[in-house]
Structure formats: structure tokens, C-alpha cells
Design a protein around this motif. Sequence first.
Motif, PDB file in Angstrom:
ATOM      1  N   VAL A   1       0.839  -1.207   0.000  1.00  0.00           N
ATOM      2  CA  VAL A   1       0.000   0.000   0.000  1.00  0.00           C
ATOM      3  C   VAL A   1       0.870   1.252   0.000  1.00  0.00           C
ATOM      4  O   VAL A   1       0.630   2.201  -0.760  1.00  0.00           O
ATOM      5  CB  VAL A   1      -0.954  -0.009   1.207  1.00  0.00           C
ATOM      6  CG1 VAL A   1      -1.639   1.350   1.356  1.00  0.00           C
ATOM      7  CG2 VAL A   1      -1.999  -1.110   1.060  1.00  0.00           C
ATOM      8  N   ARG A   2       1.890   1.255   0.814  1.00  0.00           N
ATOM      9  CA  ARG A   2       2.781   2.415   0.860  1.00  0.00           C
ATOM     10  C   ARG A   2       3.526   2.584  -0.463  1.00  0.00           C
ATOM     11  O   ARG A   2       3.662   3.710  -0.965  1.00  0.00           O
ATOM     12  CB  ARG A   2       3.777   2.256   2.005  1.00  0.00           C
ATOM     13  CG  ARG A   2       4.629   3.500   2.228  1.00  0.00           C
ATOM     14  CD  ARG A   2       5.587   3.341   3.386  1.00  0.00           C
ATOM     15  NE  ARG A   2       6.446   4.510   3.502  1.00  0.00           N
ATOM     16  CZ  ARG A   2       7.539   4.586   4.250  1.00  0.00           C
ATOM     17  NH1 ARG A   2       7.910   3.528   4.982  1.00  0.00           N
ATOM     18  NH2 ARG A   2       8.256   5.686   4.282  1.00  0.00           N
ATOM     19  N   ALA A   3       3.993   1.483  -1.028  1.00  0.00           N
ATOM     20  CA  ALA A   3       4.719   1.559  -2.297  1.00  0.00           C
ATOM     21  C   ALA A   3       3.847   2.126  -3.407  1.00  0.00           C
ATOM     22  O   ALA A   3       4.303   2.934  -4.230  1.00  0.00           O
ATOM     23  CB  ALA A   3       5.232   0.178  -2.679  1.00  0.00           C
ATOM     24  N   LEU A   4       2.587   1.707  -3.452  1.00  0.00           N
ATOM     25  CA  LEU A   4       1.670   2.197  -4.477  1.00  0.00           C
ATOM     26  C   LEU A   4       1.287   3.650  -4.235  1.00  0.00           C
ATOM     27  O   LEU A   4       1.135   4.433  -5.177  1.00  0.00           O
ATOM     28  CB  LEU A   4       0.415   1.318  -4.501  1.00  0.00           C
ATOM     29  CG  LEU A   4       0.618  -0.129  -4.944  1.00  0.00           C
ATOM     30  CD1 LEU A   4      -0.652  -0.939  -4.721  1.00  0.00           C
ATOM     31  CD2 LEU A   4       1.042  -0.199  -6.404  1.00  0.00           C
ATOM     32  N   THR A   5       1.113   4.005  -2.980  1.00  0.00           N
ATOM     33  CA  THR A   5       0.705   5.366  -2.639  1.00  0.00           C
ATOM     34  C   THR A   5       1.829   6.373  -2.880  1.00  0.00           C
ATOM     35  O   THR A   5       1.591   7.486  -3.375  1.00  0.00           O
ATOM     36  CB  THR A   5       0.263   5.423  -1.171  1.00  0.00           C
ATOM     37  OG1 THR A   5      -0.794   4.485  -0.942  1.00  0.00           O
ATOM     38  CG2 THR A   5      -0.238   6.822  -0.805  1.00  0.00           C
ATOM     39  N   GLU A   6       3.051   5.970  -2.549  1.00  0.00           N
ATOM     40  CA  GLU A   6       4.180   6.893  -2.635  1.00  0.00           C
ATOM     41  C   GLU A   6       4.952   6.789  -3.947  1.00  0.00           C
ATOM     42  O   GLU A   6       5.930   7.516  -4.150  1.00  0.00           O
ATOM     43  CB  GLU A   6       5.122   6.658  -1.449  1.00  0.00           C
ATOM     44  CG  GLU A   6       4.456   6.917  -0.100  1.00  0.00           C
ATOM     45  CD  GLU A   6       5.405   6.747   1.079  1.00  0.00           C
ATOM     46  OE1 GLU A   6       6.624   6.558   0.851  1.00  0.00           O
ATOM     47  OE2 GLU A   6       4.925   6.803   2.221  1.00  0.00           O
ATOM     48  N   GLY A   7       4.519   5.891  -4.845  1.00  0.00           N
ATOM     49  CA  GLY A   7       5.132   5.821  -6.155  1.00  0.00           C
ATOM     50  C   GLY A   7       6.459   5.097  -6.226  1.00  0.00           C
ATOM     51  O   GLY A   7       7.263   5.341  -7.131  1.00  0.00           O
ATOM     52  N   TRP A   8       6.689   4.165  -5.295  1.00  0.00           N
ATOM     53  CA  TRP A   8       7.926   3.378  -5.384  1.00  0.00           C
ATOM     54  C   TRP A   8       7.914   2.515  -6.637  1.00  0.00           C
ATOM     55  O   TRP A   8       8.965   2.264  -7.225  1.00  0.00           O
ATOM     56  CB  TRP A   8       8.075   2.462  -4.175  1.00  0.00           C
ATOM     57  CG  TRP A   8       8.076   3.105  -2.831  1.00  0.00           C
ATOM     58  CD1 TRP A   8       8.045   4.443  -2.545  1.00  0.00           C
ATOM     59  CD2 TRP A   8       8.105   2.430  -1.580  1.00  0.00           C
ATOM     60  NE1 TRP A   8       8.040   4.638  -1.186  1.00  0.00           N
ATOM     61  CE2 TRP A   8       8.089   3.424  -0.577  1.00  0.00           C
ATOM     62  CE3 TRP A   8       8.146   1.096  -1.202  1.00  0.00           C
ATOM     63  CZ2 TRP A   8       8.104   3.099   0.779  1.00  0.00           C
ATOM     64  CZ3 TRP A   8       8.162   0.770   0.144  1.00  0.00           C
ATOM     65  CH2 TRP A   8       8.150   1.770   1.127  1.00  0.00           C
ATOM     66  N   ILE A   9       6.724   2.005  -7.002  1.00  0.00           N
ATOM     67  CA  ILE A   9       6.558   1.164  -8.190  1.00  0.00           C
ATOM     68  C   ILE A   9       5.400   1.719  -9.016  1.00  0.00           C
ATOM     69  O   ILE A   9       4.619   2.550  -8.538  1.00  0.00           O
ATOM     70  CB  ILE A   9       6.302  -0.319  -7.827  1.00  0.00           C
ATOM     71  CG1 ILE A   9       4.975  -0.475  -7.078  1.00  0.00           C
ATOM     72  CG2 ILE A   9       7.454  -0.883  -7.029  1.00  0.00           C
ATOM     73  CD1 ILE A   9       4.592  -1.932  -6.822  1.00  0.00           C
ATOM     74  N   GLY A  10       5.300   1.234 -10.256  1.00  0.00           N
ATOM     75  CA  GLY A  10       4.236   1.715 -11.114  1.00  0.00           C
ATOM     76  C   GLY A  10       2.854   1.255 -10.691  1.00  0.00           C
ATOM     77  O   GLY A  10       1.882   2.013 -10.759  1.00  0.00           O
TER      78      GLY A  10
END
Length: 305
Positions: free
Chosen positions: A228-237
Motif C-alpha cells: 500500500v505504501r509503495a503504491l501510494t508513494e510511487g515506489w513502483i508503477g
Amino acid sequence: MLRVALAPTPARPWAAAAVEAGGAQLVDPPEAEVLIFMAPDDTDGLARALKEAPDAKWVQLPWAGIEAFVTAGVLDPSRTWTCGKGVYAEPVAEHALALALAGLRDLPQRIRATTWEAQGGVSLYDGKATILGGGGITECLLQLLRPMRTEVTVVRRETTVSLNGAARVVGPDLLHDALGTADAVFLALALTPETTGIIDAAALRAMEPHAWLVNVARGAHVVTDDLVRALTEGWIGGAGLDVTDPEPLPDGHRLWSLPNCIITPHTANSQEMGLPLLAKRVTENLRRYAAGEPLVGLVDLDAGY
């Protein structure tokens, strides 16, 4: 004639037909040489069936994922065990590729669009992909990606076995390196204590900012809060998920509202697709067993899958 018992009862008609097609005879459990158990997560039911069929030397389980039975400790090492490894590989690989292409081509955004937007998207032609797992789904994905000239890295426990179509096969110690070069990362591995949470914050940070994560294995491979954090903060597409943790994903969960997350309700292999394939596997293995040939989908009790 090989004597086979089906459990739980009443048996489904397709299962009985598969046994007959395999040249075997349906009998009550106490008379059985083989037990075919069709309830994918009923650990208590399997324990009862094993007691009722003490002379069954081989047990066929329905799905590829057998972690519930492994955790419950009901897989008796004195018997031969097979499961649905590879049975559903083709439809699951097809679904995985569909999720990846939809994400990389910005389809979630385009579907919601109400105006003509700027161009974008990533092609897997001459691109790079990383697949975690080395079983049937991986083999099918490699076949699907080959015409696209995608350079594929496979991450698996056993690295000495070559895979047709893979540019390289590496061990889990090189996971983050493999993640860092991929346009798409596919999870197609068994769930074991070692692979639970394998995609955590560190793994997600190792991925390219445009890359999509596709999970068609088990939800617990991914640490959901980290995703959730990765998707929210743009770590991954983005992420394409056919499995989640928890599953079913509750209404109102944050993942449902994220525009860069595609969720399908564990339908990469539906019953309509899967049951004919499972019936063919049962028939094939019965013929193999009667002929003294190696069975397909053998369970490695030490590995847990």
C-alpha cells in the motif's frame, strides 16, 4: 484393476468419471489403494479420509497450493503425495500476463479517463521481466513472453536446472538485483515459511519506479501494508493482484481505492477452467500409477510443496 476411493463424499460426478477414464475401480476407503481427495483446504476431512483408507499408498490432492495441509501436519511421509502442480499453469499464466500488460499500458487510468490524455505506457517487447518461482506457471509465462523477446530472469531455490526461455536463473540471494532491472515482476512460487513476506518494503524499493508487480501465487508472499505504501508513494508503477492478504480482501480496504492497483478475485483459474484440467490430471496419474510410471505433480514433503 486399481482400487480408488474418492473423498469427501458424495463424490462429484466429474471425479468419478475421471477415475473410470483412468481404468480404475471406485471402492470404499477401507479397500482403496489410492485416495483422491477433492477438498482443497479441509485438513480435518483429509485426516479422517486417511484413517478410513489406511492402505492407500498414494494420495492425490486437488490444488497446487497445499500449505494448509503442510501446516496441519497431515501429509504422512509413508505415502506418496501428488497435488495440482502445473494443472492450472496455462490459464494462470495467461491471467498474469494480462494483468501485467494492462498495468504497463496504463489501462486502469485509461478506463477511468474522461478526457484525451497524454501518451504513455511501457512495452514488454524487448523489455525485461523477473519471475519468482520455477514451476509450471513460470514455464508457461516463459512461452508467452518468448515472442515478445522479453529478457526474463527467474528467481528460484534450485538454480542448477535450466529453464527454456529464461535468460538467467538466480537464487533468492540475488532477488533484489533481479527486481531492480524488471519492467514486470511476476510472483508464481509456492508459499512456504521462507517465501512468506518475500516482497516487503526492501524488495519493493528495489523495483523500478515504472515496474508492475503481478501476484498470481499467494497473497502472503507480499507484505500488504508495505505494498500500500509503495503504491501510494510511487515506489513502483502498480500492482496486479489475483491473490491478496487478507483474502478475500475486505470491503473498504485501501487497495480497492488505489488507481494503480488491479484486483481480480482469485479468478486466474476459475472452477469452469480448472475442473476439466484437474480431471485430465487425475486420469493421467491413475494410468501412470497402474503402469508403474512416474506420477505428475509429486509433492516434496521436505520443501512443503
